[in-house]
Design a protein around this motif. Structure first.
Motif, short mmCIF file in Angstrom:
data_model
loop_
_atom_site.label_atom_id
_atom_site.label_comp_id
_atom_site.label_asym_id
_atom_site.label_seq_id
_atom_site.Cartn_x
_atom_site.Cartn_y
_atom_site.Cartn_z
N ASP A 120 0.84 -1.19 0.00
CA ASP A 120 0.00 0.00 0.00
C ASP A 120 0.88 1.24 0.00
O ASP A 120 1.94 1.26 0.60
CB ASP A 120 -0.91 -0.01 1.23
CG ASP A 120 -2.02 1.02 1.11
OD1 ASP A 120 -3.11 0.63 0.62
OD2 ASP A 120 -1.79 2.20 1.44
N ARG A 121 0.37 2.30 -0.65
CA ARG A 121 1.22 3.50 -0.71
C ARG A 121 1.27 4.23 0.64
O ARG A 121 2.05 5.15 0.82
CB ARG A 121 0.80 4.43 -1.84
CG ARG A 121 -0.56 5.09 -1.70
CD ARG A 121 -0.94 5.82 -2.98
NE ARG A 121 -2.08 6.68 -2.74
CZ ARG A 121 -1.97 7.95 -2.38
NH1 ARG A 121 -0.79 8.50 -2.25
NH2 ARG A 121 -3.05 8.66 -2.15
N ARG A 122 0.43 3.83 1.58
CA ARG A 122 0.50 4.42 2.92
C ARG A 122 1.07 3.43 3.95
O ARG A 122 0.84 3.57 5.14
CB ARG A 122 -0.88 4.90 3.36
CG ARG A 122 -1.39 6.09 2.55
CD ARG A 122 -2.68 6.64 3.12
NE ARG A 122 -3.17 7.77 2.36
CZ ARG A 122 -3.93 7.68 1.28
NH1 ARG A 122 -4.28 6.49 0.82
NH2 ARG A 122 -4.33 8.77 0.66
N MET A 157 -2.77 18.55 -1.23
CA MET A 157 -2.85 17.15 -1.62
C MET A 157 -2.05 16.87 -2.88
O MET A 157 -2.06 17.66 -3.82
CB MET A 157 -4.31 16.78 -1.90
CG MET A 157 -5.06 16.32 -0.69
SD MET A 157 -6.75 15.93 -1.15
CE MET A 157 -7.60 17.25 -0.32
N CYS A 158 -1.40 15.71 -2.91
CA CYS A 158 -0.72 15.26 -4.12
C CYS A 158 -1.79 14.73 -5.09
O CYS A 158 -2.94 14.52 -4.69
CB CYS A 158 0.30 14.18 -3.79
SG CYS A 158 -0.47 12.63 -3.29
N PRO A 159 -1.45 14.53 -6.38
CA PRO A 159 -2.47 14.08 -7.34
C PRO A 159 -3.17 12.78 -6.94
O PRO A 159 -4.37 12.64 -7.12
CB PRO A 159 -1.68 13.89 -8.64
CG PRO A 159 -0.50 14.78 -8.48
CD PRO A 159 -0.18 14.82 -7.02
N ASP A 160 -2.42 11.85 -6.35
CA ASP A 160 -3.04 10.58 -5.93
C ASP A 160 -4.09 10.80 -4.84
O ASP A 160 -5.18 10.23 -4.88
CB ASP A 160 -1.97 9.60 -5.42
CG ASP A 160 -1.17 9.01 -6.56
OD1 ASP A 160 -1.71 8.96 -7.69
OD2 ASP A 160 -0.01 8.62 -6.33
N CYS A 161 -3.73 11.59 -3.85
CA CYS A 161 -4.66 11.86 -2.76
C CYS A 161 -5.87 12.63 -3.28
O CYS A 161 -7.01 12.39 -2.87
CB CYS A 161 -3.98 12.65 -1.64
SG CYS A 161 -2.88 11.63 -0.64
N LYS A 162 -5.61 13.55 -4.20
CA LYS A 162 -6.68 14.38 -4.74
C LYS A 162 -7.70 13.51 -5.50
O LYS A 162 -8.91 13.72 -5.39
CB LYS A 162 -6.08 15.44 -5.67
CG LYS A 162 -7.07 16.45 -6.14
CD LYS A 162 -6.48 17.86 -6.11
CE LYS A 162 -7.58 18.85 -6.42
NZ LYS A 162 -7.82 19.81 -5.42
N THR A 178 -7.06 13.77 4.76
CA THR A 178 -6.36 12.70 4.04
C THR A 178 -4.97 13.16 3.63
O THR A 178 -4.74 14.34 3.35
CB THR A 178 -7.16 12.22 2.81
OG1 THR A 178 -6.50 11.05 2.31
CG2 THR A 178 -7.22 13.26 1.72
N ALA A 179 -4.03 12.23 3.61
CA ALA A 179 -2.64 12.55 3.30
C ALA A 179 -1.90 11.26 2.99
O ALA A 179 -2.43 10.17 3.20
CB ALA A 179 -1.98 13.24 4.47
N CYS A 180 -0.69 11.40 2.49
CA CYS A 180 0.15 10.23 2.24
C CYS A 180 1.61 10.65 2.44
O CYS A 180 1.88 11.83 2.66
CB CYS A 180 -0.10 9.69 0.83
SG CYS A 180 0.64 10.71 -0.46
N PRO A 181 2.54 9.71 2.36
CA PRO A 181 3.94 10.07 2.61
C PRO A 181 4.44 11.16 1.65
O PRO A 181 5.37 11.89 1.97
CB PRO A 181 4.70 8.77 2.38
CG PRO A 181 3.69 7.69 2.49
CD PRO A 181 2.38 8.26 2.10
N VAL A 182 3.82 11.27 0.48
CA VAL A 182 4.27 12.26 -0.51
C VAL A 182 3.86 13.67 -0.11
O VAL A 182 4.63 14.62 -0.22
CB VAL A 182 3.70 11.92 -1.92
CG1 VAL A 182 4.07 12.99 -2.94
CG2 VAL A 182 4.19 10.56 -2.35
N CYS A 183 2.64 13.81 0.39
CA CYS A 183 2.11 15.16 0.60
C CYS A 183 1.83 15.54 2.05
O CYS A 183 1.60 16.70 2.36
CB CYS A 183 0.85 15.36 -0.23
SG CYS A 183 -0.51 14.27 0.25
N GLY A 184 1.82 14.58 2.96
CA GLY A 184 1.34 14.88 4.32
C GLY A 184 2.43 15.15 5.35
O GLY A 184 3.61 15.22 5.01
ZN ZN Z 1 -0.74 12.45 -1.00
#
Ligand code: ZN
Ligand code: ZN
Ligand code: FE
Length: 758
Positions: A120-122, A157-162, A178-184
């Motif tokens: 998973d990306r998270r 938000m990064c494009p994936d989160c968006k 919401t967030a992920c390692p790229v944007c949060g």
């Molecule tokens: Zn993200």
């Protein structure tokens, strides 16, 4: 036959995945129409045949998403519009602003799975969340609840989160945090001198684990503020934390990774298990089975408070060691509020913690962990905070104005009210300290903003010396100002919870409350409704030599009780009392600086001193808790009884001195302390019960309400409750608000509303 329904859903229904839920339900039930958010909740226009609509409405009531709190569903029939599909309509703004906001909750199952899924990306991302879980109340800055009004604003938000955010079929549709390692946001590990040690999650988790195992104290930023953590099995570490925190007695809460580990050393009933596993994740107070944690966790006590992980970091952390048990106590100095801003945490906690785990997202609204216990299969609150705040209380009839109730000075929560809702604030602590007072003012301002409040009525306790009284004066600025008697508020809050109109027989047993005669009350038998009360009974008064001082130095109360009972004061075996005995006796004789009290809390203090259990205390209710623990040790006991007197005015007075004399005679007979302690509890139960019986006859009432901090005593609560039920009384207790002063503000609002009605 086709029908058209107009459905309004009120409650916490926004930002919790309600619209996608309705969309799915509509699809399953072949409903046409639309759903939309407006400022008062969710509106649905639905067309289908009668059977489908029935199923649809039933499912709304039953299957709503986990974070939603549905408080009212109104259904009306309307003219047909012949829609040909179901869709999610754009949100509609009216001039009214929505007052509902979800509380902070534990990670949901789906997020938990992703957290530990290497694909998973998270994977291992400590800020994973979705529509069904995670932080809300703690990160919301303003309304409307949009990302730019939350602590997530600095993280675009990064494009994936968006993509997920915009997809109505995604679990993260409109999930503001919401967030992920790229944007949060991400984690940091610091030494207490602010040297950065790591910014890598896995490294931080591992290092923190090693540090804790070595006996260090680590401050860990959670949802509502910082925890102070140490290894619960390590005596030296626990003692170090006690010393640094200046907290000699008050028990520390624990956290461990799984229910099985809890069951290894604590007794867990079905009901307690449900609470531990609930999404609110409170601390639950449980009876110890096997001593595997340090004896310094809860000195002199047989019950320990424990909770399960609720933040992604906590889940990650405990996955390293399934047997690990940590102390997880609020990051503060003694009774100050929990630290929640990084800078402030370093200032206030670096003398306590050796290391800090923190992250670059702000906590907007702080909250401590909630604390609960179960008795007779019923849950009770000791503290209602994270996970439960700001879930509102609903009333039937709308408020005409916005109301503010400032609560009491100990274990403070304040309350606000508008429309048909009352919102109780998070636990703010004891308002003696300046820091707490500042936090209180800040939190009031925050509530006014996020709930769009413009209070026109300001309610406080009657106590002239309370900070909350002065603050209500200050905030009122000439607007309506009401004062409510403390114990009446205790009873009214339970009446509000259970929708009772009264009159009822209300027993308010607590530590301190200002009475209408200027004395300290707290053993009150009230006959009351929501508007007024009559003081139908109470225990007799005794002096508190030195006033405030007697509250910490409980031997002074012991001395006073012996003096009032006319027995030998040299029975008081305590060493600290010795040098001052003559002096205190003079104070009592001359009634100098001896305010009068009749509270159950103070009676417990005095009896604990007389029995030699406790001479001074470091935290409120310490003497009472230790007296209860003594009673737990007794198997059987001979009992004693006292009678009551009735004044000319018909008020019942229970002679405190008679109880003291019985205890002294038991001591003289050489009866062991635990047995005397139990006999004392039973005497309180019996005489309270008899008093209620008398009031039942006199007022023809069969409904009894019990509330007040003294009912946190299990023996007293259980005993009296059972006695009353067996005698056919209807007994009501607080289930949604704390037994202590944390529930006062709700009662203040309810009484204030009636007072306004004239
Ligand atoms: Zn993200
Ligand atoms: Zn989730
Ligand atoms: Fe109280």
């Amino acid at each position: 036959m086709l029908k058209h329904l107009y459905i309004r859903v009120q409650g916490i229904v926004q930002g919790v995945g309600f619209r996608p839920f309705i969309y799915r339900l509509a699809y399953e039930n072949h409903i046409k129409g639309y759903v939309l958010n407006d400022t008062e909740g969710v509106t649905i226009e639905a067309e289908a045949d009668e059977e489908s609509l029935k199923r649809f409405v039933k499912a709304i009531k039953r299957d709503f998403p986990p974070l939603a709190v549905v408080q009212a569903i109104k259904v009306k029939e309307g003219p047909l519009c012949h829609y040909n599909r179901f869709w999610i309509e754009k949100s509609r703004q009216t001039d009214k602003k929505n007052t509902f906001m979800p509380p902070d909750t534990n990670l949901c199952k789906d997020c938990l799975k992703e957290l530990f899924d290497p694909n998973d990306r998270r994977y291992h991302y400590p800020f994973i969340t979705c529509t069904h879980c995670g932080p809300r109340f703690s990160i919301i800055k303003d309304i409307p609840y949009d990302r730019q009004n939350t602590a997530m604003a600095p993280f675009p938000m990064c494009p994936d989160c968006k993509r997920e955010y915009e997809n109505p079929f995604d679990r993260r549709f409109h999930t503001q945090p919401t967030a992920c390692p790229v944007c949060g946001p991400h984690l940091f590990l610091y030494r207490n001198d602010k040297t950065l040690i790591s910014e890598n999650t896995d490294e931080i988790t591992q290092k923190t684990y090693e540090l804790l195992k070595k006996g260090h104290i680590v401050a860990i930023k959670g949802v509502g503020g910082f925890h102070l953590a140490c290894d619960a099995a390590n005596d030296a570490a626990v003692l170090k934390l006690r010393k640094r925190k200046r907290r000699p007695f008050k028990p520390f809460a624990l956290m461990t990774g799984n229910l099985k580990r809890i069951k290894d050393f604590l007794y867990v009933s079905k009901r307690e298990e449900e609470l531990l596993l609930s999404k609110e994740r409170p601390i639950v107070i449980l009876k110890e089975k096997v001593p595997i944690v340090s004896r310094h966790i809860a000195p002199h006590l047989t019950h320990i408070g424990i909770m399960l992980p609720y933040t992604p970091f906590q889940h990650l952390f405990f996955s390293l060691d399934k047997d690990l048990i940590l102390v997880m106590t609020s990051g503060n100095l003694s009774d100050e509020p929990i630290a929640f801003k990084d800078r402030e945490a370093f200032e206030r906690l670096s003398s306590i913690a050796d290391y800090f785990v923190t992250y670059n997202r702000e906590i907007i609204a702080q909250s401590d962990d909630s604390v609960m216990f179960v008795l007779n299969d019923n849950p009770f609150f000791i503290r209602r905070s994270r996970g439960f705040v700001p879930v509102p209380f609903l009333i039937r009839e709308n408020f005409k104005n916005h109301l503010f109730a400032s609560g009491a000075d100990l274990k403070n929560c304040f309350a606000v009210a508008k429309d048909n809702v009352i919102i109780l604030s998070q636990y703010l602590g004891d308002l003696e300290s300046l820091v707490t007072q500042q936090i209180y003012k800040r939190t009031v301002a925050h509530f006014k903003k996020v709930f769009d409040l413009h209070p026109e009525v300001f309610i406080s306790d009657m106590h002239p010396g309370y900070f909350t009284t002065a603050l209500a004066d200050e905030l009122a600025e000439g607007k309506a100002r009401l004062r409510v008697q403390h114990h009446h508020a205790h009873i009214a809050s339970v009446m509000a919870e259970h929708d009772l109109v009264g009159p009822v027989i209300g027993l308010a047993f607590d530590g301190t409350g200002y009475g209408t005669d200027g004395h300290i009350w707290g053993s009150e038998f009230l006959i009351c409704d929501r508007k007024q009360f009559e003081r139908a009974g109470h225990f007799s008064y005794f002096g508190l030599p030195g006033g405030e001082k007697a509250i910490k130095e409980v031997w002074r109360i012991g001395l006073s009780l012996l003096y009032e009972a006319g027995v030998d004061i040299n029975l008081l075996p305590l060493t600290k009392a010795q040098p001052k005995k003559g002096f205190i006796l003079q104070m009592l004789k001359k009634r100098l600086n001896c305010p009068l009290a009749c509270s159950i809390g103070r009676i417990f203090d005095g009896i604990a001193a007389i029995l030699g259990i406790c001479e001074t205390i470091s935290t409120e209710a310490e003497a009472a808790q230790r007296l209860e623990e003594e009673a737990f040790k007794a198997k059987e006991c001979s009992s004693f009884k006292v009678g009551f007197e009735e004044t000319d005015g018909g008020q019942i007075v229970i002679p405190t001195s008679a109880i003291v004399r019985e205890i002294v005679s038991f001591m003289e007979k050489g009866i062991p302390v635990p047995e005397i302690a139990l006999a004392f509890h039973r005497c309180l139960i019996e005489i309270s019960f008899e008093t209620v019986q008398r009031l039942k006859e006199k007022y023809a009432l069969k409904t009894v309400v019990l509330n007040g901090g003294a009912f946190q005593n299990r023996i007293l609560l259980k005993g009296l409750w059972q006695r009353l039920k067996e005698a056919g009384f209807k007994v009501f207790l607080p289930q949604k608000t704390p037994l202590n002063d944390g529930g006062i503000a709700l009662g203040q609002i309810i009484i204030g509303k009636e007072m306004l009605n004239g």
